[in-house]
Design a protein around this motif. Structure first.
Motif, PDB file in Angstrom:
ATOM      1  N   ASP A   1       0.839  -1.203   0.000  1.00 51.47           N
ATOM      2  CA  ASP A   1       0.000   0.000   0.000  1.00 51.47           C
ATOM      3  C   ASP A   1       0.874   1.253   0.000  1.00 51.47           C
ATOM      4  OD1 ASP A   1      -2.443  -1.386   0.070  1.00 51.47           O
ATOM      5  OD2 ASP A   1      -2.481  -1.403   2.261  1.00 51.47           O
ATOM      6  N   MET A   2       1.963   1.216   0.779  1.00 53.08           N
ATOM      7  CA  MET A   2       2.854   2.370   0.858  1.00 53.08           C
ATOM      8  C   MET A   2       3.503   2.659  -0.492  1.00 53.08           C
ATOM      9  SD  MET A   2       4.499   1.549   4.600  1.00 53.08           S
ATOM     10  CE  MET A   2       5.589   2.959   4.698  1.00 53.08           C
ATOM     11  N   LEU A   3       3.835   1.613  -1.243  1.00 50.77           N
ATOM     12  CA  LEU A   3       4.394   1.791  -2.584  1.00 50.77           C
ATOM     13  C   LEU A   3       3.372   2.490  -3.486  1.00 50.77           C
ATOM     14  CD1 LEU A   3       6.682   1.186  -4.692  1.00 50.77           C
ATOM     15  CD2 LEU A   3       5.372  -0.857  -5.241  1.00 50.77           C
ATOM     16  N   LEU A   4       2.127   2.022  -3.454  1.00 50.62           N
ATOM     17  CA  LEU A   4       1.082   2.660  -4.257  1.00 50.62           C
ATOM     18  C   LEU A   4       0.829   4.093  -3.796  1.00 50.62           C
ATOM     19  CD1 LEU A   4      -1.488  -0.265  -4.661  1.00 50.62           C
ATOM     20  CD2 LEU A   4       0.269   0.496  -6.289  1.00 50.62           C
ATOM     21  N   GLU A   5       0.879   4.320  -2.494  1.00 53.75           N
ATOM     22  CA  GLU A   5       0.699   5.677  -1.963  1.00 53.75           C
ATOM     23  C   GLU A   5       1.830   6.598  -2.413  1.00 53.75           C
ATOM     24  OE1 GLU A   5      -1.700   3.980   1.918  1.00 53.75           O
ATOM     25  OE2 GLU A   5       0.381   4.603   2.144  1.00 53.75           O
ATOM     26  N   ALA A   6       3.061   6.086  -2.451  1.00 54.44           N
ATOM     27  CA  ALA A   6       4.186   6.885  -2.944  1.00 54.44           C
ATOM     28  C   ALA A   6       3.990   7.217  -4.418  1.00 54.44           C
ATOM     29  CB  ALA A   6       5.509   6.140  -2.725  1.00 54.44           C
ATOM     30  N   LEU A   7       3.488   6.258  -5.188  1.00 49.63           N
ATOM     31  CA  LEU A   7       3.207   6.501  -6.604  1.00 49.63           C
ATOM     32  C   LEU A   7       2.139   7.572  -6.765  1.00 49.63           C
ATOM     33  CD1 LEU A   7       3.496   5.902  -9.621  1.00 49.63           C
ATOM     34  CD2 LEU A   7       1.919   3.962  -9.281  1.00 49.63           C
ATOM     35  N   VAL A   8       1.065   7.480  -5.991  1.00 47.10           N
ATOM     36  CA  VAL A   8      -0.008   8.479  -6.053  1.00 47.10           C
ATOM     37  C   VAL A   8       0.520   9.863  -5.665  1.00 47.10           C
ATOM     38  CG1 VAL A   8      -2.130   9.222  -4.884  1.00 47.10           C
ATOM     39  CG2 VAL A   8      -1.946   6.899  -5.768  1.00 47.10           C
ATOM     40  N   ALA A   9       1.308   9.925  -4.599  1.00 45.72           N
ATOM     41  CA  ALA A   9       1.850  11.210  -4.150  1.00 45.72           C
ATOM     42  C   ALA A   9       2.739  11.832  -5.216  1.00 45.72           C
ATOM     43  CB  ALA A   9       2.629  11.030  -2.843  1.00 45.72           C
ATOM     44  N   CYS A  10       3.645  11.050  -5.760  1.00 46.04           N
ATOM     45  CA  CYS A  10       4.576  11.561  -6.758  1.00 46.04           C
ATOM     46  C   CYS A  10       3.838  11.952  -8.035  1.00 46.04           C
ATOM     47  CB  CYS A  10       5.643  10.507  -7.050  1.00 46.04           C
ATOM     48  SG  CYS A  10       6.988  11.108  -8.099  1.00 46.04           S
ATOM     49  N   ALA A  11       2.932  11.109  -8.486  1.00 44.49           N
ATOM     50  CA  ALA A  11       2.185  11.408  -9.710  1.00 44.49           C
ATOM     51  C   ALA A  11       1.309  12.641  -9.532  1.00 44.49           C
ATOM     52  CB  ALA A  11       1.343  10.203 -10.127  1.00 44.49           C
ATOM     53  N   GLY A  12       0.723  12.792  -8.362  1.00 42.10           N
ATOM     54  CA  GLY A  12      -0.112  13.961  -8.104  1.00 42.10           C
ATOM     55  C   GLY A  12       0.678  15.253  -8.091  1.00 42.10           C
ATOM     56  N   VAL A  13       1.829  15.248  -7.418  1.00 39.83           N
ATOM     57  CA  VAL A  13       2.684  16.429  -7.377  1.00 39.83           C
ATOM     58  C   VAL A  13       3.203  16.738  -8.783  1.00 39.83           C
ATOM     59  CG1 VAL A  13       4.907  17.317  -6.539  1.00 39.83           C
ATOM     60  CG2 VAL A  13       3.335  16.167  -4.970  1.00 39.83           C
ATOM     61  N   THR A  14       3.614  15.711  -9.499  1.00 42.57           N
ATOM     62  CA  THR A  14       4.137  15.906 -10.856  1.00 42.57           C
ATOM     63  C   THR A  14       3.059  16.447 -11.781  1.00 42.57           C
ATOM     64  OG1 THR A  14       5.708  14.103 -10.490  1.00 42.57           O
ATOM     65  CG2 THR A  14       5.350  14.792 -12.769  1.00 42.57           C
ATOM     66  N   LEU A  15       1.864  15.871 -11.708  1.00 40.59           N
ATOM     67  CA  LEU A  15       0.750  16.352 -12.526  1.00 40.59           C
ATOM     68  C   LEU A  15       0.488  17.829 -12.258  1.00 40.59           C
ATOM     69  CD1 LEU A  15      -1.860  15.240 -14.339  1.00 40.59           C
ATOM     70  CD2 LEU A  15      -3.000  15.810 -12.207  1.00 40.59           C
ATOM     71  N   LYS A  16       0.456  18.216 -10.999  1.00 43.98           N
ATOM     72  CA  LYS A  16       0.188  19.613 -10.635  1.00 43.98           C
ATOM     73  C   LYS A  16       1.300  20.529 -11.134  1.00 43.98           C
ATOM     74  CE  LYS A  16      -1.895  23.017  -8.533  1.00 43.98           C
ATOM     75  NZ  LYS A  16      -3.124  23.605  -9.004  1.00 43.98           N
ATOM     76  N   ALA A  17       2.555  20.102 -11.002  1.00 43.03           N
ATOM     77  CA  ALA A  17       3.677  20.918 -11.474  1.00 43.03           C
ATOM     78  C   ALA A  17       3.642  21.067 -12.995  1.00 43.03           C
ATOM     79  CB  ALA A  17       5.003  20.313 -11.024  1.00 43.03           C
ATOM     80  N   VAL A  18       3.378  19.983 -13.698  1.00 45.16           N
ATOM     81  CA  VAL A  18       3.313  20.033 -15.161  1.00 45.16           C
ATOM     82  C   VAL A  18       2.140  20.900 -15.602  1.00 45.16           C
ATOM     83  CG1 VAL A  18       2.909  18.656 -17.250  1.00 45.16           C
ATOM     84  CG2 VAL A  18       4.510  17.835 -15.514  1.00 45.16           C
TER      85      VAL A  18
END
Length: 168
Positions: free
Chosen positions: A69-86
């Motif tokens: 779950d923590m791996l998926l949560e890290a993916l969600v966190a990173c993808a969300g921050v990246t999406l917002k920055a892009v």
């Protein structure tokens, strides 16, 4: 933050990294300690102590965090921050957005029940819910750039060199 602010904040970093590539190489660290009372690992997050344990499908109580779950949560966190920055950099008109990740595990592999069952995720799906009226080609560009620049996504996707060692 708008595109101008983001670009102004990142410009000196980009310039420094272009001038001296070694300045861009940073080692991130995570640290934990094995719990002496239960099958768990206490992970220092920098904000709090996260206690990871066995998933209920492997005999865990469900009271501790599951590292999958923590791996998926890290993916969600990173993808969300990246999406917002892009989106910010592209001046992409984005209202609310959600990020979800789900992954399929066959716990026979983890428990050593079947040698042909993989240990780890056999599939991971990353999904975004976007509130936007941008044209599809801009949405496609946003997703392509998010995928390209998301550290966790690219780490999973490219299989970095891994080593394991022990100090006694």
């Amino acid at each position: 933050m708008d595109a101008t602010g983001l670009k102004a904040m990142q410009a000196p970093l980009k310039e420094a990294y272009r001038d001296d590539a070694s300045r861009a190489l940073i080692t991130l660290r995570a640290k934990g300690s094995i719990d002496d009372q239960s099958i768990a690992c206490k992970v220092e997050t920098g904000r709090a102590l996260a206690v990871a344990g066995l998933h209920p499908a492997t005999g865990g109580s469900g009271l501790e965090l599951c590292s999958g779950d923590m791996l998926l949560e890290a993916l969600v966190a990173c993808a969300g921050v990246t999406l917002k920055a892009v989106a910010t950099a592209l001046e992409f008109k984005l209202g609310a957005a959600t990020v979800e990740a789900e992954g399929d595990l066959d716990f026979r592999g983890t428990l050593g029940v079947a040698r042909d069952a993989p240990v780890g995720f056999r599939a991971i799906r990353l999904n975004f819910g976007l509130d936007t009226d941008e044209p599809q080609e801009r949405v496609d560009s946003l997703l392509k750039l998010t995928e390209r620049y998301c550290v966790v996504f690219q780490t999973i996707n490219t299989r970095p060199e891994l080593t394991v060692s022990a100090k006694c």
